[in-house]
Write a protein that holds these residues in place. Structure first.
Motif, short mmCIF file in Angstrom:
data_model
loop_
_atom_site.label_atom_id
_atom_site.label_comp_id
_atom_site.label_asym_id
_atom_site.label_seq_id
_atom_site.Cartn_x
_atom_site.Cartn_y
_atom_site.Cartn_z
N ILE A 42 -8.05 0.81 -11.25
CA ILE A 42 -6.89 0.30 -11.98
C ILE A 42 -5.82 1.37 -12.12
N LEU A 43 -6.24 2.61 -12.41
CA LEU A 43 -5.27 3.71 -12.55
C LEU A 43 -4.57 3.99 -11.22
N ILE A 44 -5.29 3.90 -10.12
CA ILE A 44 -4.67 4.11 -8.81
C ILE A 44 -3.64 3.02 -8.52
N LEU A 45 -4.01 1.77 -8.79
CA LEU A 45 -3.07 0.67 -8.58
C LEU A 45 -1.83 0.83 -9.47
N TYR A 46 -2.05 1.22 -10.72
CA TYR A 46 -0.93 1.42 -11.65
C TYR A 46 -0.01 2.52 -11.14
N HIS A 47 -0.61 3.63 -10.71
CA HIS A 47 0.18 4.77 -10.23
C HIS A 47 1.00 4.38 -9.00
N VAL A 48 0.42 3.61 -8.09
CA VAL A 48 1.11 3.26 -6.84
C VAL A 48 2.17 2.19 -7.09
N ILE A 49 1.81 1.15 -7.84
CA ILE A 49 2.73 0.03 -8.02
C ILE A 49 3.88 0.40 -8.95
N ILE A 50 3.57 1.03 -10.08
CA ILE A 50 4.63 1.43 -11.00
C ILE A 50 5.53 2.49 -10.38
N GLY A 51 4.92 3.39 -9.63
CA GLY A 51 5.70 4.43 -8.97
C GLY A 51 6.42 3.96 -7.73
N LYS A 53 5.37 3.17 -4.70
CA LYS A 53 4.98 3.99 -3.57
C LYS A 53 4.32 3.18 -2.45
N LEU A 54 4.48 1.88 -2.49
CA LEU A 54 3.86 1.02 -1.49
C LEU A 54 4.51 1.15 -0.12
N LYS A 55 5.58 1.90 -0.01
CA LYS A 55 6.23 2.05 1.28
C LYS A 55 5.42 2.94 2.22
N ARG A 56 4.53 3.75 1.69
CA ARG A 56 3.75 4.67 2.52
C ARG A 56 2.41 4.06 2.90
N THR A 57 1.98 4.34 4.11
CA THR A 57 0.71 3.82 4.61
C THR A 57 -0.45 4.29 3.77
N TYR A 58 -0.43 5.57 3.40
CA TYR A 58 -1.52 6.14 2.61
C TYR A 58 -1.74 5.38 1.32
N HIS A 59 -0.67 5.06 0.61
CA HIS A 59 -0.79 4.38 -0.67
C HIS A 59 -1.26 2.93 -0.50
N ARG A 60 -0.87 2.29 0.60
CA ARG A 60 -1.34 0.93 0.83
C ARG A 60 -2.84 0.90 1.14
N ILE A 61 -3.31 1.91 1.87
CA ILE A 61 -4.75 2.01 2.12
C ILE A 61 -5.49 2.24 0.81
N MET A 62 -4.96 3.09 -0.04
CA MET A 62 -5.58 3.35 -1.33
C MET A 62 -5.59 2.09 -2.20
N CYS A 63 -4.53 1.30 -2.11
CA CYS A 63 -4.50 0.03 -2.86
C CYS A 63 -5.58 -0.92 -2.36
N GLY A 64 -5.73 -1.01 -1.04
CA GLY A 64 -6.78 -1.85 -0.48
C GLY A 64 -8.15 -1.42 -0.94
N THR A 65 -8.40 -0.10 -0.92
CA THR A 65 -9.68 0.44 -1.38
C THR A 65 -9.91 0.12 -2.85
N ASP A 127 4.69 8.06 9.90
CA ASP A 127 4.28 6.95 9.05
C ASP A 127 4.73 5.60 9.62
N GLU A 128 5.88 5.59 10.29
CA GLU A 128 6.36 4.33 10.87
C GLU A 128 5.39 3.81 11.93
N ARG A 129 4.87 4.70 12.75
CA ARG A 129 3.91 4.29 13.78
C ARG A 129 2.56 3.93 13.15
N LEU A 130 2.19 4.65 12.12
CA LEU A 130 0.94 4.35 11.42
C LEU A 130 0.98 2.94 10.84
N SER A 131 2.07 2.62 10.17
CA SER A 131 2.17 1.30 9.52
C SER A 131 2.28 0.17 10.52
N GLY A 132 2.86 0.43 11.69
CA GLY A 132 3.05 -0.63 12.66
C GLY A 132 1.86 -0.86 13.57
N LEU A 133 1.11 0.19 13.88
CA LEU A 133 0.03 0.08 14.87
C LEU A 133 -1.36 0.23 14.24
#
Length: 302
Positions: A42-51, A53-65, A127-133
């Protein structure tokens, strides 16, 4: 201790072979672990969503986890399997079994995160290639593999209580029928399904964690050694001051690159920055790997 424990012609029930203290430990031990997992996710989701930061691939993977961890851990925290012992296949057993099989999604997300670190450190993928491929592959494998395994087991009606009677999953039923000649198995254990649903995800995760982190380690060591080969000295001439770069044990290509941008030491500075950044990211990757291994170590010890 129950009189049926170890009886040859009776189904093997591990929970009946435990002392009251051991049974109590198994009942309450998963609760704090599940609680901490839910709070951390929950703290990770709060940190990413409130901040934002969903534009980065790393944070989206962390949200999925984190979402997967909540799905897995929240039922374990509210209704621990040890508090509702299951003696035979049922709807409740099926729900708990699907949760246990889907839990392998968390391990596959850990492997995906390891691949992410490998791509940005060793191959400098943007990051653009990471998110697309690569990112769609990470999410698809991490979610669809366990989900497809759970649906296959559900269609074959193979969710049965474990011999410990605390939870359900993929196992022969009744317990011990595969090793007791006097006991017939009502539900067989398809070994290919066991490998697909449980064995292969674990093997793939461990192999990726080991090989990826080893390659990251050697890459960071290479960058640090390359950085240590360069020394910057300032020389003053009669015509004025200017920066030159002397390179110890460097090849001609490195010398030419440094001479090309000697006025600002750009090549050497870039190498140093890359080494520093890669070291920090590699440290994060190692911490994630250690957390993953420690979680499995605790499971084996328990």
């Amino acid at each position: 201790m129950n009189n049926t424990c170890g009886v040859p012609n009776e189904p093997f029930v591990f929970s009946e072979c435990l002392t009251p203290n051991q049974t109590m430990l198994l009942k309450y031990l998963p609760v704090p672990a599940a609680f901490l997992s839910v709070i951390g996710s929950i703290l990770i989701l709060y940190h990413v969503i409130i901040g934002k930061k969903l534009k980065r691939t790393y944070h989206r993977i962390m949200c999925g986890t984190s979402v997967v961890d909540i799905i897995i851990s929240f039922p374990l925290m509210i209704f621990p399997p040890a508090f509702y012992p299951i003696n035979k296949p049922s709807t409740l057993c099926t729900i708990d079994g699907m949760r246990n099989i889907f839990a392998f999604s968390s391990q596959l997300y850990t492997a995906s995160l390891s691949c992410y670190y490998l791509l940005i450190i060793n191959y400098e993928v943007k990051d653009e290639r990471l998110s697309g491929l690569y990112e769609p592959i990470f999410h698809a494998v991490s979610l669809l593999w366990p989900l497809s395994a759970a649906l296959i087991i559900l269609s074959m009606r193979n969710f049965v209580p474990y011999s410990i009677r605390f939870g359900c999953g993929l196992a022969p039923y009744p317990g011990g029928c595969e090793i007791k000649d006097s006991l017939d198995c009502e539900i067989e254990l398809p070994h290919w399904l066991l490998h697909y649903a449980m064995g292969m995800p674990l093997i793939v995760t461990f192999l990726l964690l080991f090989t990826n982190n080893l390659r990251i380690y050697w890459k960071v060591r290479h960058l640090e050694r390359a950085n240590n080969r360069y020394s910057v000295s300032r020389h003053t001439s009669d015509s004025g001051s200017h920066d030159t770069i002397s390179i110890a044990n460097a090849n001609d290509d490195d010398q030419q690159r440094c001479n090309y941008c000697c006025c600002c030491s750009c090549f050497c500075r870039k190498t140093k920055l890359n080494a520093s950044k890669s070291s920090r990211v590699a440290g994060q990757a190692i911490l994630y790997m250690l957390a993953f291994l420690s979680s499995f170590a605790m499971t084996i010890i328990v």
